[in-house]
Scaffold this active site. Sequence first.
Site, short mmCIF file in Angstrom:
data_model
loop_
_atom_site.label_atom_id
_atom_site.label_comp_id
_atom_site.label_asym_id
_atom_site.label_seq_id
_atom_site.Cartn_x
_atom_site.Cartn_y
_atom_site.Cartn_z
CB SER A 90 -0.92 -0.03 1.22
OG SER A 90 -1.93 0.95 1.11
CG ASN A 91 -0.37 4.69 -1.39
OD1 ASN A 91 -1.03 5.50 -0.77
ND2 ASN A 91 -0.85 4.05 -2.46
#
Length: 232
Positions: A29-30
């Site tokens: 993810s980020n």
Amino acid sequence: FESRQLTGRHVIITAGPTREALDPVRYLSNHSSGKMGFALAEACAEAGARVTLIAGPVHLATPPRVQRVDVVSACDMLGASETAVNDAVASLGAARVVFIATAAVADYRPAQVAGQKIKKGLKDDTLDITLIKNPDIVATIAARADKPFVMGFAAETQQVEGYACDKLSRKRLDLIACNDVSRGDIGFQSDDNAMVVFWPDAGQGSSAAAPGLGRAELAKAPKTQIARALVG
Ligand code: C5P
């Protein structure tokens, strides 16, 4: 900023990160907070629009009068976006529908999601994971025959305006807002943002720096205020 200028329109907004599963307990993810998309959803609802907010995993409260659809992966977000656009276009016509893509969609996802937790190899010091490209959600919506008004965002660390103009034409957007995420004081997790906005404009508004494009600057301000300026 007039308070009811989006009455009769349906605005669909993607926001936050996506999560791409590796196995039942891990994901890629980020750090996207979702704040810009949620601020825009609130501003559009205040301006009288019907608003659908398609949110990746974020820790934010749903703004008043906003219909929220929670999703996890990029593929889920594309599916939810297409469903929302189909419904909105069917009931109002494409000219009254606005699609705003603020989500930080993962560019790639693991090619295979392991059914069980991936175990640490006792002998192996490395682990190879093959990634495949995710669909481009905003470009998919902009490629429709019954295309709504489509707005995208570009967060860059260099050649900010050049990359944004390139994205505007490549993804067939009607408007793009770009910002420099190498600046620590704006963007991503921050409550503030500063933006430059471009749109196709062959006429009088065309800027010298970007021929064929209109250009406007939004000075550093809280994301809630930037959102109101974008709506206006
Ligand atoms: O190509 P890039 O990720 O920099 O483009 C950013 C814009 O495209 C944002 O508006 C983002 O929400 C959208 N996007 C998307 N689907 C992707 C990648 C980006 O909708 N897979």
